[in-house]
Scaffold this active site. Sequence first.
Site, mmCIF file in Angstrom:
data_model
loop_
_atom_site.group_PDB
_atom_site.id
_atom_site.type_symbol
_atom_site.label_atom_id
_atom_site.label_comp_id
_atom_site.label_asym_id
_atom_site.label_seq_id
_atom_site.Cartn_x
_atom_site.Cartn_y
_atom_site.Cartn_z
ATOM 1 N N GLU A 319 0.846 -1.197 0.000
ATOM 2 C CA GLU A 319 0.000 0.000 0.000
ATOM 3 C C GLU A 319 0.880 1.245 0.000
ATOM 4 O O GLU A 319 1.674 1.447 0.925
ATOM 5 C CB GLU A 319 -0.899 0.032 1.242
ATOM 6 N N CYS A 320 0.744 2.082 -1.002
ATOM 7 C CA CYS A 320 1.417 3.379 -1.096
ATOM 8 C C CYS A 320 2.935 3.210 -0.969
ATOM 9 O O CYS A 320 3.601 2.930 -1.953
ATOM 10 C CB CYS A 320 0.851 4.350 -0.069
ATOM 11 N N GLY A 321 3.516 3.371 0.216
ATOM 12 C CA GLY A 321 4.943 3.135 0.369
ATOM 13 C C GLY A 321 5.331 1.729 -0.025
ATOM 14 O O GLY A 321 6.428 1.498 -0.560
ATOM 15 N N THR A 420 -1.080 -0.732 -4.463
ATOM 16 C CA THR A 420 -2.083 0.330 -4.590
ATOM 17 C C THR A 420 -1.581 1.601 -3.930
ATOM 18 O O THR A 420 -0.768 1.559 -2.994
ATOM 19 C CB THR A 420 -3.415 -0.054 -3.923
#
Length: 438
Positions: A319-321, A420
Amino acid sequence: MNGVVLGGTRSGVGKTVATLAVVHALQRDGATVQPAKAGPDFVDPSHHAQVAERPSRTLDAWLQGDDGLRRNYHRGDGDVCVVEGVMGLYDGDCSSTAAVASALDLPVVLVVDAKAGMESVAATALGFRRYAEHAGAGEDVDVAGVLAQRAHGGRHEAGIRDALPDDLAYLGRIPPLESLEIPDRHLGLHMGDESPLDGDALDDAAEHVRVDRIRDLARAPPRPDAEPPAGASTAPTDATVAVARDDAFRFAYPATIERLRERATVEPFAPTAGDDLPACDAVYLPGGYPELHADALAASPALDQLAAAAADGRPVLGECGGLMALSRSLATTDGDVHEMAGVLPADVRMCDRYQALDHVELRARDRTLTADVGETRRGHEFHYSTADVDDDARFAFDVDRGTGIHDQQDGLTEYRTLGTYCHLHADSGAFDAFLDHL
């Protein structure tokens, strides 16, 4: 567990410092305090945990729904819950502080910046109390008292207190001390263990909080109307999930880790500290600050091991990072380019301003790690990076609300790896779906 919500008149009014002062004051009065945060934030709760010495609960009607919000509240443990609001009390079109307070039927303590005002603090508070009825935001938003931020004692404090109507309680003040300021950076404040508040200053602030009146105002919210949705998986598994937890991967909701532990064995590892990827059946890489630790991350043996695990077909969720770490490269704002795991066909660049900030809704195109075909998942995105993806890149989700990775798409996928920009909460059902893939 009784509770109160600390709502601000605006962003930047000092809600986090006020919340920490109230938590500390209640602790000094002998209470066990459960902190919580309205909205999807990861940073402010780290300061709550530093002072309260327990994880802060995330309360967001968009991420969880009203029943999920109430379930998460009641999973807390303490004598009294102090909920820090998000932005101004009524700001946010899908999960404002007012909406959280209304869903939980908790009184609101309004944090007002009193640095340059006295009687006007009372006028501001009175306007906030009446606004709910005027705007149709719900007559059950109960603005019950005022906490004066950056207020001196003596005549200044007396002017504020005496101007309040009888049915708006004066709950104390936070003195204007430089040592009560928390430094910030691109994603918000520094984390709680990086820049904790000065202990003497926190003691001083707590001295001026009217703990007796706050405890009198606090009340218990209703229980949820329903348990988790029918069909949601609850059975434990024999699986082991490796979860990255270090300075680069800090943004995991406590409820998510709890949910993973309820159904699987969780093995934390710290890629930036040189840890190897543990023996596992799946990997979860939360968001965080990979851009601040890109050198250590690029040198980590875990990245090559992640790439091998992904190529072997093990489920990997970033997620993201986590998405950034799974990409081919990460370019920082100073122009340095760092090689990442290379699992996903993307190159990530950090930018000088945020690229997305919103609650989001994703719709699954096919069955993927966190959703079945056609299912929706609600989450949140906040990032300063952008991803350049290959022309033939495959995406798992269409973005019904939000920005996503590219062209209203999110969920870059390769092998059984999913990356994501969207952060998901356990009450979305996403992590149960993830475990069902094991």
